[in-house]
Design a protein around this motif. Structure first.
Motif, PDB file in Angstrom:
ATOM      1  N   LYS A 190      12.779  -6.737  11.147  1.00 31.68           N
ATOM      2  CA  LYS A 190      11.686  -6.026  10.491  1.00 31.68           C
ATOM      3  C   LYS A 190      10.367  -6.345  11.182  1.00 31.68           C
ATOM      4  O   LYS A 190      10.231  -7.354  11.881  1.00 31.68           O
ATOM      5  N   ASP A 191       9.423  -5.452  10.970  1.00 33.25           N
ATOM      6  CA  ASP A 191       8.075  -5.608  11.528  1.00 33.25           C
ATOM      7  C   ASP A 191       8.072  -5.709  13.053  1.00 33.25           C
ATOM      8  O   ASP A 191       7.220  -6.352  13.642  1.00 33.25           O
ATOM      9  N   ILE A 192       9.067  -5.103  13.698  1.00 33.83           N
ATOM     10  CA  ILE A 192       9.079  -5.029  15.160  1.00 33.83           C
ATOM     11  C   ILE A 192       8.671  -3.624  15.542  1.00 33.83           C
ATOM     12  O   ILE A 192       9.424  -2.665  15.366  1.00 33.83           O
ATOM     13  N   ARG A 193       7.440  -3.491  16.041  1.00 37.42           N
ATOM     14  CA  ARG A 193       6.880  -2.169  16.340  1.00 37.42           C
ATOM     15  C   ARG A 193       6.455  -2.118  17.795  1.00 37.42           C
ATOM     16  O   ARG A 193       5.921  -3.083  18.338  1.00 37.42           O
ATOM     17  N   GLN A 194       6.722  -0.975  18.419  1.00 37.90           N
ATOM     18  CA  GLN A 194       6.305  -0.764  19.790  1.00 37.90           C
ATOM     19  C   GLN A 194       5.493   0.525  19.856  1.00 37.90           C
ATOM     20  O   GLN A 194       6.001   1.605  19.552  1.00 37.90           O
ATOM     21  N   ARG A 195       4.255   0.420  20.244  1.00 42.21           N
ATOM     22  CA  ARG A 195       3.385   1.599  20.317  1.00 42.21           C
ATOM     23  C   ARG A 195       3.782   2.460  21.516  1.00 42.21           C
ATOM     24  O   ARG A 195       3.990   1.946  22.623  1.00 42.21           O
TER      25      ARG A 195
ATOM     26  N   TYR B  15      16.168   2.622  15.170  1.00 41.60           N
ATOM     27  CA  TYR B  15      14.731   2.773  15.368  1.00 41.60           C
ATOM     28  C   TYR B  15      14.258   4.065  14.717  1.00 41.60           C
ATOM     29  O   TYR B  15      15.027   4.990  14.476  1.00 41.60           O
ATOM     30  N   GLU B  16      12.968   4.107  14.430  1.00 42.97           N
ATOM     31  CA  GLU B  16      12.338   5.293  13.865  1.00 42.97           C
ATOM     32  C   GLU B  16      10.962   5.445  14.493  1.00 42.97           C
ATOM     33  O   GLU B  16      10.246   4.457  14.677  1.00 42.97           O
TER      34      GLU B  16
ATOM     35  N   THR C  67       7.276   7.076  14.215  1.00 42.58           N
ATOM     36  CA  THR C  67       6.324   7.661  13.277  1.00 42.58           C
ATOM     37  C   THR C  67       5.020   7.963  14.007  1.00 42.58           C
ATOM     38  O   THR C  67       4.695   7.333  15.019  1.00 42.58           O
TER      39      THR C  67
ATOM     40  N   VAL D  14       4.433   5.405  17.052  1.00 45.23           N
ATOM     41  CA  VAL D  14       4.930   4.035  17.003  1.00 45.23           C
ATOM     42  C   VAL D  14       6.438   4.056  16.793  1.00 45.23           C
ATOM     43  O   VAL D  14       6.956   4.798  15.953  1.00 45.23           O
TER      44      VAL D  14
ATOM     45  N   GLU E 135       9.515   1.871  15.517  1.00 43.43           N
ATOM     46  CA  GLU E 135       9.750   0.698  14.673  1.00 43.43           C
ATOM     47  C   GLU E 135      11.247   0.434  14.586  1.00 43.43           C
ATOM     48  O   GLU E 135      12.031   1.337  14.310  1.00 43.43           O
TER      49      GLU E 135
ATOM     50  N   SER F  17      14.684  -1.614  13.085  1.00 43.43           N
ATOM     51  CA  SER F  17      15.173  -2.164  11.821  1.00 43.43           C
ATOM     52  C   SER F  17      16.677  -2.377  11.937  1.00 43.43           C
ATOM     53  O   SER F  17      17.295  -2.050  12.947  1.00 43.43           O
TER      54      SER F  17
END
Length: 502
Positions: A335-340, A359-360, A362, A369, A371, A373
Motif C-alpha cells: 500500500k501507499d506505493i505510488r509512481q507519478r 496497479y491502478e 488515476t 499516478v 498506484e 496494491s
C-alpha cells in the motif's frame, strides 16, 4: 323269428355306428371353429420390475405381476416355473421365495401357447437400498447434452445397474448411460431406477430453455467516445484525437492555459478554425495574436460532449532511465506505493509484476499516478519495467526491483556501486539481505588480487556494514566478495560487489 331278430340286431348296430359317426363329426368340426375363434398369444411380460432381473435377500419374497397380450379370445393365464428350487421357488400365483445365495431363472409361461414366455433372472444376494444422482436440478439449452451419474448403496450390492427414464421424451431424452439431450423448451423429470427390482430410485428436474439469439464469437468491443490524446504541434496549433469519429466545429472547442499545476485555468484562447480528414483527429488553430507558451499547462474542452483533456507544452524531448527497489514479505499488504507518470503523458505500459501485485492509474489534475496494491504470493526477485511516453515523444523508463522474501528463503542482492574517498575510512553496506530467520552474519572472502583493499576491510558488529580504511590505497575499481549466512538456518549466499574508489 331268429331271422327277424338278426335283422333287428343289425339295424341297431348300424344305427349305433351312424350315431357315433355323426357324434364324431359334430365334435370335430366345432373344435376347429373354436380354435380359430380363440386367437393367438402375442407376448408375456412382467409389469412390476424395471428389467428382467430381481435381487432378493435370503428368506425374502416377491410376487410377480404378469401381463399377457393376445388377439381374439386366447387365454391370458400363465404358469410359473423355477430353474433351481434350491436357490428360489415360485408358486402358482407368482410368489418368489429366496432360499439361498445364488442365481436362478423364473419362467412365466402362457397356458395357451407354451412357446410364449418371459424369463426373470433372480439373484439371492444384496439388493440396492438407495440411489443418488449427482444433480437434483439442472438447466439446459435446446440441442445441448449433459451426463447424469447415478450412485447406488451399498457398494457391495449384487447389481449396481440402473434404468434411465424420461417423463417427457418430447422435452428431453435420456440414454442407457444417463446422457440427457434437450429437445424443446419445457420441464422434464429424469429418473434412475435400480435395475435389481428393489424399487429404489432418484430423479433430476431438468429445465430446458430456448436457444438465445446467437452472439458473435469475437464481439467488437464498444469504444466510448473520449479524447485519446492532445498534442501541441506548433505555437498556434494543437492536434486533438478522439477515440472514434464525431462531427465538430470550431465553436465546439474551448482551449485554456495556466502557468502552474495547482493554479486555475484563467487564460482562454480564441479558436479560429478546426480541420479534420476523418472526424477523429482535429487540428485546432488559435488566433495569430495568441500563441502557446513553453511550459504552460494546456487544457482542451468540448462542452457539448462533456469531454476535456490536459497536457504540458514542452519544446525538447528527453529519455530518462531510473530504478527503484521495493521489498515485501510474502503475504504482506502492499500500500501507499505510488509512481507519478508525469504531466501530460499519454501512453504507458508495465510488465513483470510479481504474482499478487496489481496497479491502478488515476488522474489528478494534469498528472497521472500509478498506484500498486495487493499481496505478493511467491518469494523471489522480480524486475518490473514501467515505460511511459508523452505527447511529444519524451520517454521515461523505470525498473522496479521487487524483493519478495519469506522465512524459508534467504535473498541477498547487490547495492549500487559505492564511491569512497582515498583519504579516510568509511562505513559501507554493499549488499542487502532479506528473508530467512532475519538474523545474519557477514564474511569477507579475501582474494589475492583484491588484497590491497581487502586487508583494510572489516565487518562492523551489529551494524551489518563494512568498515573500509581507504587511506593510502590507490584509486581504482576493486571487487569485494561478501558471504551472508543465515544464523538460524545456515543458508549461505555470496555476492561479488564492485567498489569504486576515487
Amino acid at each position: 323269428m331268429k331271422k327277424h331278430t338278426k335283422m333287428s340286431m343289425l339295424k341297431r348296430i348300424l344305427a349305433i355306428v351312424i350315431a357315433a359317426a355323426v357324434a364324431v363329426s359334430i365334435l370335430t368340426v366345432p373344435d376347429v371353429e373354436v380354435s380359430a375363434a380363440t386367437g393367438k398369444v402375442k407376448s408375456v411380460a412382467v409389469t412390476n420390475l424395471p428389467a428382467k432381473q430381481l435381487t432378493l435377500k435370503k428368506g425374502k419374497t416377491f410376487t410377480l405381476k404378469s401381463k399377457v397380450t393376445v388377439t381374439g379370445k386366447a387365454s391370458k393365464k400363465v404358469t410359473y416355473k423355477t430353474s433351481n428350487k434350491k436357490i428360489a421357488t415360485v408358486n402358482a400365483k407368482g410368489k418368489i421365495t429366496a432360499k439361498k445365495k445364488g442365481t436362478a431363472k423364473i419362467y412365466v409361461i402362457s397356458k395357451a401357447d407354451k412357446k410364449k414366455k418371459c424369463t426373470i433372472t433372480v439373484t439371492v444376494g444384496t439388493p440396492v437400498t438407495k440411489v443418488k444422482l449427482n444433480k437434483t436440478k439442472s438447466t439446459m439449452t435446446v440441442g445441448k447434452k449433459q451426463t447424469l451419474k447415478a450412485t447406488v448403496t451399498p457398494k457391495k450390492a449384487s447389481s449396481k445397474a440402473v434404468v434411465w427414464q424420461s417423463s417427457n421424451k418430447k422435452v428431453a431424452t435420456v440414454t442407457s448411460k444417463g446422457v440427457v439431450k434437450a429437445k424443446k423448451a419445457g420441464t422434464v423429470k429424469i429418473t434412475a431406477t435400480a435395475k435389481d427390482g428393489s424399487g429404489k430410485k432418484a430423479s433430476c428436474k431438468v429445465t430446458v430453455k430456448k436457444v438465445s439469439a446467437a452472439k458473435p464469437d469475437n464481439p467488437v468491443p464498444v469504444t466510448p467516445l473520449g479524447i485519446k490524446s492532445v498534442k501541441i504541434v506548433q505555437d498556434d496549433m494543437m492536434e486533438v484525437t478522439f477515440t472514434k469519429a464525431t462531427a465538430l466545429t470550431a465553436a465546439d472547442f474551448n482551449v485554456w492555459a495556466k502557468r502552474y499545476e495547482n493554479a486555475d485555468y484563467l487564460k482562454k484562447y480564441t479558436v479560429s478554425q478546426v480541420t479534420t480528414t476523418d472526424s477523429i483527429t482535429y487540428k485546432v488553430y488559435i488566433t495569430g495574436d495568441m500563441v502557446f507558451g513553453k511550459g504552460l499547462y494546456i487544457k482542451v474542452e468540448v462542452p457539448k460532449l462533456k469531454l476535456s483533456k490536459e497536457c504540458v507544452y514542452m519544446e525538447d524531448t528527453y529519455n530518462v532511465e531510473n530504478s527503484v527497489t521495493l521489498s515485501y514479505k510474502v503475504g504482506a499488504t502492499v500500500k501507499d506505493i505510488r509512481q507519478r507518470l508525469g504531466t501530460g503523458y499519454a501512453n504507458y505500459s508495465i510488465s513483470g509484476l510479481p504474482a499478487g501485485i496489481q496497479y491502478e492509474v488515476t488522474t489528478e489534475a494534469t498528472k497521472r499516478v500509478m498506484e500498486f496494491s495487493g499481496s505478493p504470493r511467491k518469494a523471489g526477485v522480480y524486475d518490473s519495467v514501467l515505460v511511459y511516453e508523452d505527447e511529444i515523444g519524451s520517454k521515461y523508463r523505470l525498473t522496479i526491483r521487487w524483493i519478495i522474501y519469506d522465512a524459508d528463503n534467504l535473498i541477498v542482492c547487490d547495492k549500487e556501486e559505492g564511491a569512497l574517498n582515498t583519504n579516510w575510512s568509511s562505513l559501507f553496506t554493499p549488499v542487502y539481505a532479506y528473508g530467512g530467520s532475519g538474523s545474519y552474519t557477514y564474511e569477507i572472502i579475501r582474494a589475492e588480487s583484491d588484497s590491497a583493499i581487502l586487508n583494510n576491510c572489516k565487518i562492523v558488529d551489529d551494524l551489518d556494514k563494512i568498515n573500509i580504511n581507504a587511506k593510502g590505497i590507490a584509486s581504482g575499481v576493486y571487487k569485494i566478495r561478501i558471504r551472508v549466512i543465515d544464523q538460524k538456518d545456515v543458508q549461505r549466499q555470496e555476492r561479488e560487489h564492485l567498489l569504486l574508489q576515487l
